[in-house]
Design an enzyme around this catalytic site. Structure first.
Site, PDB file in Angstrom:
ATOM      1  N   ASP A   1       0.866  -1.180   0.000  1.00  0.00           N
ATOM      2  CA  ASP A   1       0.000   0.000   0.000  1.00  0.00           C
ATOM      3  C   ASP A   1       0.902   1.229   0.000  1.00  0.00           C
ATOM      4  OD1 ASP A   1      -2.325   1.673   0.402  1.00  0.00           O
ATOM      5  OD2 ASP A   1      -1.780   1.828   2.507  1.00  0.00           O
ATOM      6  N   SER A   2       0.298   2.376  -0.227  1.00  0.00           N
ATOM      7  CA  SER A   2       1.045   3.631  -0.160  1.00  0.00           C
ATOM      8  C   SER A   2       1.557   3.892   1.259  1.00  0.00           C
ATOM      9  CB  SER A   2       0.128   4.780  -0.565  1.00  0.00           C
ATOM     10  OG  SER A   2      -1.015   4.780   0.261  1.00  0.00           O
TER      11      SER A   2
ATOM     12  N   CYS B   1      -4.316  -1.112  -2.156  1.00  0.00           N
ATOM     13  CA  CYS B   1      -4.446   0.344  -2.265  1.00  0.00           C
ATOM     14  C   CYS B   1      -5.268   0.619  -3.521  1.00  0.00           C
ATOM     15  CB  CYS B   1      -3.045   0.947  -2.394  1.00  0.00           C
ATOM     16  SG  CYS B   1      -3.011   2.710  -2.747  1.00  0.00           S
TER      17      CYS B   1
ATOM     18  N   GLU C   1      -6.129   9.401   9.426  1.00  0.00           N
ATOM     19  CA  GLU C   1      -4.771   9.209   9.964  1.00  0.00           C
ATOM     20  C   GLU C   1      -4.538  10.076  11.195  1.00  0.00           C
ATOM     21  OE1 GLU C   1      -1.905   9.762   6.877  1.00  0.00           O
ATOM     22  OE2 GLU C   1      -2.669   8.035   5.767  1.00  0.00           O
TER      23      GLU C   1
ATOM     24  N   CYS D   1     -11.341   3.314  -0.861  1.00  0.00           N
ATOM     25  CA  CYS D   1     -10.045   3.724  -0.303  1.00  0.00           C
ATOM     26  C   CYS D   1      -9.805   2.861   0.922  1.00  0.00           C
ATOM     27  CB  CYS D   1     -10.094   5.205   0.089  1.00  0.00           C
ATOM     28  SG  CYS D   1      -8.626   5.765   0.978  1.00  0.00           S
TER      29      CYS D   1
ATOM     30  N   HIS E   1      -8.477   3.376   3.635  1.00  0.00           N
ATOM     31  CA  HIS E   1      -8.663   3.994   4.952  1.00  0.00           C
ATOM     32  C   HIS E   1     -10.129   3.961   5.411  1.00  0.00           C
ATOM     33  CE1 HIS E   1      -4.724   5.621   4.220  1.00  0.00           C
ATOM     34  NE2 HIS E   1      -4.743   6.408   5.274  1.00  0.00           N
TER      35      HIS E   1
HETATM   36  N1  DGL Z   1      -4.272   3.680   0.226  1.00  0.00           N
HETATM   37  C1  DGL Z   1      -4.819   4.750  -0.566  1.00  0.00           C
HETATM   38  C2  DGL Z   1      -6.026   4.248  -1.335  1.00  0.00           C
HETATM   39  O1  DGL Z   1      -6.612   3.226  -1.024  1.00  0.00           O
HETATM   40  C3  DGL Z   1      -5.236   5.931   0.283  1.00  0.00           C
HETATM   41  C4  DGL Z   1      -4.095   6.727   0.809  1.00  0.00           C
HETATM   42  C5  DGL Z   1      -3.264   7.402  -0.257  1.00  0.00           C
HETATM   43  O2  DGL Z   1      -3.768   8.320  -0.930  1.00  0.00           O
HETATM   44  O3  DGL Z   1      -2.138   6.999  -0.414  1.00  0.00           O
HETATM   45  O4  DGL Z   1      -6.411   4.869  -2.294  1.00  0.00           O
END
Ligand code: DGL
Length: 269
Positions: free
Chosen positions: A11-12, A74, A155, A187, A189
């Site tokens: 993931d990011s 992600c 976050e 997303c 999150h």
């Molecule tokens: N993990 C990213 C997503 O699911 C969200 C956070 C980011 O923008 O890096 O799109």
């Protein structure tokens, strides 16, 4: 590819731990290697080219760890880089993204209906959900909207806070979302604010969180390729990040449900 090698997940940053948690619950016997690209998060505001370049580097790392499967946990990376990653990986590992399992789910349950999607700018701009849902030819009408404030607020610990409820209301109170039957949380999150979104709609809209749907997709793909571990054991989980701060490590509890020890792996040095 071998059965007793790990599942790689990336993931990011830390948000992909919501998906990792679901995978770990469903497949506790599997070893997991997680990589969070905390040096480059958020991906949601990056260009497609940048996300592709980061993703390939991470995939190389996961392949070097002999991962039998790579889960792109992600939405932004799934929308920007899935095709490229599949071509790049070839038959060296299975690849699962977080979008296709959700598209299959809505195609099965919401034919002829109107549904909504919220996600990062990258995910919404890419139009990938819409293209894939249209390709299913189930007459589903999709209304997508970028909600870029939500991930950073989560976050910062604002899930459950009245300010978050206000921001959710402000984003979702749009004519485009009138009469939707379901809302995709696009997303990684957003599972943390699922209840708040549900409250906003008064329980009248199905709130679709992909973590469990993706975990099931990982399991069925492993089974299909006879790569699922069947032994009775507790798998190891290792968590790597490209930039370490104590704040990242504190955040793991939020997304993973328990503390995860992060190890710095400076992929970009
Ligand atoms: N993990 C990213 C997503 O699911 C969200 C956070 C980011 O923008 O890096 O799109």
């Amino acid at each position: 590819m071998q059965t007793n090698t790990p599942i790689g997940i990336f993931d990011s940053g830390i948000g992909g731990l919501t998906v990792t948690r679901a995978i770990r619950r469903l497949l506790p016997q599997e070893d997991i290697i997680y990589f969070g690209d905390t040096a480059h998060m958020p991906y949601g505001d990056k260009s497609t080219e940048a996300i592709q370049a980061y993703s390939i580097k991470i995939v190389n790392f996961l392949l070097s760890q002999q991962c039998k499967a790579i889960v792109i946990a992600c939405n932004s990376a799934s929308s920007a880089a899935y095709k490229l990653i599949r071509e790049y990986v070839g038959n060296r590992a299975l690849v699962v993204n977080v979008i296709d399992p959700m598209v299959e789910h809505v195609a099965e349950h919401y034919a002829g209906k109107k549904i909504g999607l919220i996600g990062t700018k990258q995910t919404v701009r890419s139009n990938v959900y819409k293209k894939k849902i249209d390709d299913m030819r189930q007459g589903i009408q999709l209304q997508a909207m970028a909600t870029p404030l939500l991930a950073p607020m989560i976050e910062e610990g604002y899930a459950g806070h009245p300010i978050m409820a206000q921001v959710i209301r402000d984003y979702l109170n749009k004519a485009a979302f009138d009469d939707i039957q379901a809302l995709i949380l696009g997303c990684t999150h957003y599972p943390l604010i699922k209840d708040m979104v549900d409250d906003y709609f008064g329980g009248k809209v199905d709130i679709l969180d992909s973590s469990e749907i993706v975990a099931q997709a990982v399991e069925s793909k492993l089974c299909r390729f006879e790569l699922k571990r069947e032994d009775n054991r507790q798998g190891n989980a290792q968590f790597f990040v490209s930039d370490y701060t104590p704040a990242f490590e504190e955040m793991t509890g939020l997304f993973f449900g328990e503390h995860a020890k992060l190890t710095l792996y400076p992929l970009w040095e």
